[in-house]
Design an enzyme around this catalytic site. Sequence first.
Site, PDB file in Angstrom:
ATOM      1  N   LYS A 143       0.800  -1.226   0.000  1.00  0.00           N
ATOM      2  CA  LYS A 143       0.000   0.000   0.000  1.00  0.00           C
ATOM      3  C   LYS A 143       0.833   1.277   0.000  1.00  0.00           C
ATOM      4  O   LYS A 143       0.393   2.311  -0.500  1.00  0.00           O
ATOM      5  CB  LYS A 143      -0.968   0.022   1.188  1.00  0.00           C
ATOM      6  CG  LYS A 143      -2.157  -0.909   1.035  1.00  0.00           C
ATOM      7  CD  LYS A 143      -3.146  -0.683   2.162  1.00  0.00           C
ATOM      8  CE  LYS A 143      -4.429  -1.459   1.940  1.00  0.00           C
ATOM      9  NZ  LYS A 143      -5.463  -1.122   2.946  1.00  0.00           N
TER      10      LYS A 143
ATOM     11  N   ASP B 115     -10.545   3.467   1.379  1.00  0.00           N
ATOM     12  CA  ASP B 115     -10.825   3.019   2.746  1.00  0.00           C
ATOM     13  C   ASP B 115     -11.704   4.016   3.496  1.00  0.00           C
ATOM     14  O   ASP B 115     -12.563   3.628   4.283  1.00  0.00           O
ATOM     15  CB  ASP B 115      -9.528   2.801   3.523  1.00  0.00           C
ATOM     16  CG  ASP B 115      -8.828   1.506   3.135  1.00  0.00           C
ATOM     17  OD1 ASP B 115      -9.512   0.581   2.657  1.00  0.00           O
ATOM     18  OD2 ASP B 115      -7.601   1.415   3.316  1.00  0.00           O
TER      19      ASP B 115
END
Length: 278
Positions: free
Chosen positions: A68, A104
């Site tokens: 990420k 997210d």
Amino acid sequence: MAVTRKAFVIGHPIAHSRSPLIHGTWLAQYGIDGSYEAIDVPPAALADFFVRLRSGEFAGGNVTIPHKEAVFALCDAVDPLARTIGAVNTLVVADGRVQGTNTDYLGFLGNLDAGAPGWDENEPDVAVLGAGGAARAVLVALKSRRVGTIHLFNRTLETAIRLADELGPGIQPHEYSDFSITAPFCRLVVNTSSVGMHGTRFEGLDLARLPEDAVVSDIVYSPLETPLLADARARGLRGIDGLGMLLHQAVPGFEHWFGVRPEVTPDLRARIEATLEG
């Protein structure tokens, strides 16, 4: 003849990912000629995978641990929101260029709005537990809504202070020992830490100090019912598990890659829930 559009999730390891089941369910539901696969990409092979991306093999995909942060340097562009959060979890490919973003925060808000409609009325104070990587997306999401003071709790106060300073005003860092002092003013509690997994639990967190209408949200989804949520529900508080966040964060990516905005339905949730332990 229409070209089959392909998407993916990359990580290392990756076999545990529920993303192929989520996206595969949507592909079948909407009758889309497409595919979504889990691809194990070791860190040393990440740059080579981006060569495949720019070739047009995929419309895009998801990124999970441990990539990420590493994909920042490989993307042609990363949107400001992902830079603020400090992680990319979604890639979109167009004209040979790879755009990185982070969904997210949308997953967190989508789950909260579905599970506790109106949670942000009257600008509530919020308690956020944990100041690690997952906390950043939650804090960015909360700051995008009309909330009062965000109380950020962490075992190491210095870590909470650094994160609060990075993300700007409105966040007050604390040690966990301060929870009983601030709890009476907090109508939302969010656990962003890994506490709740593998039988772990918070010690000394007095949920009885919270208002009667408080909502307790946990981003952990395995187990689905964490000790924190069990304690909250035992006190009559609304509890929201982390599975909805996983489902809602997948929506924007699917829409980018396949051109249809999917719905998070009870049937989809049941399919994923059946794969979880505990």
